[in-house]
Design an enzyme around this catalytic site. Structure first.
Site, mmCIF file in Angstrom:
data_model
loop_
_atom_site.group_PDB
_atom_site.id
_atom_site.type_symbol
_atom_site.label_atom_id
_atom_site.label_comp_id
_atom_site.label_asym_id
_atom_site.label_seq_id
_atom_site.Cartn_x
_atom_site.Cartn_y
_atom_site.Cartn_z
ATOM 1 N N GLN A 1 2.229 -5.985 -3.290
ATOM 2 C CA GLN A 1 2.594 -6.230 -1.887
ATOM 3 C C GLN A 1 3.826 -5.198 -1.710
ATOM 4 O O GLN A 1 4.127 -4.376 -2.405
ATOM 5 C CB GLN A 1 2.574 -7.633 -1.252
ATOM 6 C CG GLN A 1 1.221 -8.340 -1.300
ATOM 7 C CD GLN A 1 0.776 -8.636 -2.487
ATOM 8 O OE1 GLN A 1 1.475 -9.394 -3.380
ATOM 9 N NE2 GLN A 1 -0.551 -8.512 -2.832
ATOM 10 N N GLY B 1 -4.633 -4.553 -4.190
ATOM 11 C CA GLY B 1 -5.388 -3.505 -4.570
ATOM 12 C C GLY B 1 -4.662 -2.261 -4.970
ATOM 13 O O GLY B 1 -4.177 -1.586 -4.054
ATOM 14 N N HIS B 2 -4.327 -1.981 -6.315
ATOM 15 C CA HIS B 2 -3.632 -0.782 -6.691
ATOM 16 C C HIS B 2 -4.986 0.194 -7.138
ATOM 17 O O HIS B 2 -5.529 -0.116 -8.086
ATOM 18 C CB HIS B 2 -2.863 -1.141 -8.095
ATOM 19 C CG HIS B 2 -1.756 -1.824 -7.718
ATOM 20 N ND1 HIS B 2 -0.640 -2.164 -8.342
ATOM 21 C CD2 HIS B 2 -1.079 -2.252 -6.403
ATOM 22 C CE1 HIS B 2 0.197 -2.925 -7.552
ATOM 23 N NE2 HIS B 2 -0.103 -2.910 -6.519
ATOM 24 N N LYS C 1 2.015 2.432 -5.057
ATOM 25 C CA LYS C 1 2.589 1.944 -6.337
ATOM 26 C C LYS C 1 1.511 2.157 -7.565
ATOM 27 O O LYS C 1 2.324 2.325 -8.766
ATOM 28 C CB LYS C 1 2.989 0.354 -6.178
ATOM 29 C CG LYS C 1 3.928 0.235 -5.196
ATOM 30 C CD LYS C 1 4.370 -1.240 -4.998
ATOM 31 C CE LYS C 1 3.154 -2.353 -4.621
ATOM 32 N NZ LYS C 1 2.572 -2.031 -3.397
ATOM 33 N N ASP D 1 0.655 -1.226 0.000
ATOM 34 C CA ASP D 1 0.032 0.000 -0.062
ATOM 35 C C ASP D 1 0.661 1.189 0.148
ATOM 36 O O ASP D 1 0.158 2.220 0.762
ATOM 37 C CB ASP D 1 -1.040 -0.116 1.297
ATOM 38 C CG ASP D 1 -1.679 -1.243 1.292
ATOM 39 O OD1 ASP D 1 -2.334 -1.697 0.327
ATOM 40 O OD2 ASP D 1 -1.890 -1.924 2.687
HETATM 41 P P1 IMP Z 1 -2.556 -12.783 1.972
HETATM 42 O O1 IMP Z 1 -1.513 -12.181 0.990
HETATM 43 O O2 IMP Z 1 -3.793 -12.455 1.676
HETATM 44 O O3 IMP Z 1 -2.143 -14.134 2.454
HETATM 45 O O4 IMP Z 1 -2.058 -11.883 3.256
HETATM 46 C C1 IMP Z 1 -1.003 -12.151 4.293
HETATM 47 C C2 IMP Z 1 -0.579 -10.907 4.921
HETATM 48 O O5 IMP Z 1 -0.454 -9.877 3.968
HETATM 49 C C3 IMP Z 1 -1.685 -9.949 5.682
HETATM 50 O O6 IMP Z 1 -0.999 -9.384 6.586
HETATM 51 C C4 IMP Z 1 -2.301 -9.031 4.659
HETATM 52 O O7 IMP Z 1 -2.755 -7.823 5.223
HETATM 53 C C5 IMP Z 1 -0.955 -8.801 3.783
HETATM 54 N N1 IMP Z 1 -1.348 -8.311 2.458
HETATM 55 C C6 IMP Z 1 -1.478 -8.930 1.506
HETATM 56 N N2 IMP Z 1 -1.700 -8.094 0.361
HETATM 57 C C7 IMP Z 1 -1.347 -7.071 0.718
HETATM 58 C C8 IMP Z 1 -1.438 -5.606 0.049
HETATM 59 O O8 IMP Z 1 -1.570 -5.680 -1.230
HETATM 60 N N3 IMP Z 1 -1.348 -4.637 0.905
HETATM 61 C C9 IMP Z 1 -0.751 -4.870 2.201
HETATM 62 N N4 IMP Z 1 -1.143 -5.985 2.738
HETATM 63 C C10 IMP Z 1 -1.271 -6.986 1.973
#
Ligand code: IMP
Length: 427
Positions: free
Chosen positions: A223, A40-41, A16, A13
């Site tokens: 991420q 989520g961009h 990007k 977040d």
């Molecule tokens: P997962 O990727 O859904 O398995 O989540 C694993 C961890 O990564 C959690 O703490 C999520 O909140 C975090 N996470 C996954 N994708 C994002 C992102 O795009 N932005 C921020 N945190 C993320």
């Protein structure tokens, strides 16, 4: 510079989406290489405001080739919804291609993500529950269903039968929930094959061709580096390689072909989900940042945890990625603060740490050591040149540059494309 990777340098977040959108204007190819619909961009442009989860942000430029690489896990329904939404807004999606090697997020992955999280109780990771983790588990366990499987119905049925036997045993015997029906899952997959078939391609020749032609290729990170499966705050991480190295394996691109790696840093820091975060502000300052910046997850809507810039984590991130430049976003959010803190080290019991520990248990105990700088207390969202910034803002940026250990090449001061201060040409 023909190949640029844009990498999240914190816990995701970082903004990007806007940076990719800016760079995509001059790109020939924009490619996603890791993660899935957990990303989520947010992109704000003349077509409107979009939250893209899977489609590369280059899609808004009709001449840009948009690729979803083998390293991505694809939710076919999320992708199809996104494509339809884009089309409804008049965006051309005919130059979007998905690697035939990319793995699918299946209905049982969604179920397992939820059930596994629930079973972790207080130690829940706070996943986005989009099935990303379980899909990567199956990829490594060689139980995955790939995009190309959607196009070969016989093989698809055969593989699904084998995989569902195992998944249903877990669903019913471990979690006590009803099994999934083979024919239902199979029919869903056949439908996805029909809608998405036109986008599935062998994309490695497209990547190689672009490299040979010296076209401008933009790798769109998802991420952040502190969520990387190897280098993040394990186990509070995502399940893919979100660092620069992931860009090569997730697309089929040699590391020797990447010319520039830009790390995107928010001017403060946020985290969504569980896990340690030394500079988290659980007070009104944190609330103030969240409110001003509207820090809520683009995928889940969860409030993001907010804190001061963590330079220890930032330097670690710069080193493991080999950033050639840093991009600072959301500097305008700090406009109202009388003073601004930067974490330059950690205290653990009576010891001082100046590196980012590998253990989440140790990081949990880390108390930030702060350096305090005066704020500028005036709006900067209309400025276009570094020397127009108030001197306090200039000092803050220079101090971050020094601490991160690589030059800052761009500063974003608002959500719109033109709200950016370019310090060096990016392409
Ligand atoms: P997962 O990727 O859904 O398995 O989540 C694993 C961890 O990564 C959690 O703490 C999520 O909140 C975090 N996470 C996954 N994708 C994002 C992102 O795009 N932005 C921020 N945190 C993320």
């Amino acid at each position: 510079m023909p190949v640029i990777a844009v990498i999240g340098a914190q816990w995701g977040d970082e903004g990007k989406g806007k940076i990719i959108d800016l760079l995509a204007e001059k790109a020939d190819v924009v490619a996603r290489f890791s993660g899935g619909p957990n990303a989520g961009h947010t992109v704000v442009n003349p077509y409107g405001e979009f939250r893209l989860h899977l489609v590369p942000s280059g899609i808004f430029y009709p001449y840009v080739l948009c690729l979803i690489g083998n390293g991505v896990v694809v939710s076919p329904s999320v992708l199809w919804e996104e494509i339809e939404q884009l089309r409804a807004h008049g965006v051309d999606t005919s130059r979007l291609f998905i690697s035939q090697r990319a793995h699918l997020i299946m209905p049982y992955h969604l179920l397992l993500d939820k059930l596994e999280e629930e079973s972790r109780g207080k130690k829940a990771l706070g996943t986005t529950r989009s099935g990303v983790g379980p899909a990567y588990v199956d990829k490594v366990a060689r139980l995955g269903i790939r995009m190309e499987d959607l196009l070969d119905k016989e093989n698809l049925h055969h593989r699904l039968q084998m995989v569902l036997e195992q998944k249903n045993a877990i669903l019913t015997k471990v979690y006590g929930v009803p099994p999934l029906f083979l024919e239902e899952v199979y029919q869903q997959c056949c439908q996805h094959g029909e809608s998405l078939g036109q986008f599935i391609r062998q994309i490695d020749p497209l990547v190689q061709q672009a490299v040979e032609r010296k076209e401008k290729i933009l790798l769109e990170g998802a991420q952040g580096s502190l969520l990387d499966i190897d280098f993040g705050t394990y186990p509070y991480v995502t399940s893919s390689s979100s660092t620069a190295g992931g860009g090569c394996v997730g697309l089929g691109l040699s590391p020797t072909k990447v010319d520039h790696i830009f790390g995107v840093f928010k001017s403060y820091i946020t985290r969504v989900g569980g896990g340690p975060m030394p500079t988290e502000l659980r007070d009104e300052t944190g609330e103030l940042i969240r409110g001003r910046a509207h820090e809520y997850g683009a995928t889940t809507g969860r409030p993001r945890r907010c804190g001061w810039f963590d330079a220890v984590a930032a330097r670690f991130s710069a080193q493991i990625n080999g950033f050639s430049g840093a991009i600072l976003t959301r500097l305008d959010i700090l406009d109202t603060f009388a003073s601004i803190k930067i974490c330059t080290g950690y205290k653990v019991d009576s010891d001082k740490l100046n590196y980012f520990p590998s253990s989440a248990v140790v990081l949990e105990k880390c108390q930030p050591i702060y350096e305090e700088l005066p704020g500028w207390q005036s709006p900067i969202d209309h400025l276009h040149h570094f020397d127009q910034l108030p001197p306090q803002a200039q000092s803050y940026v220079k101090q971050l540059e020094e601490l991160i250990g690589c030059p800052i090449v761009l500063i974003s001061v608002g959500p719109r494309r033109e709200q950016a201060i370019e310090l060096r040409p990016l392409w």
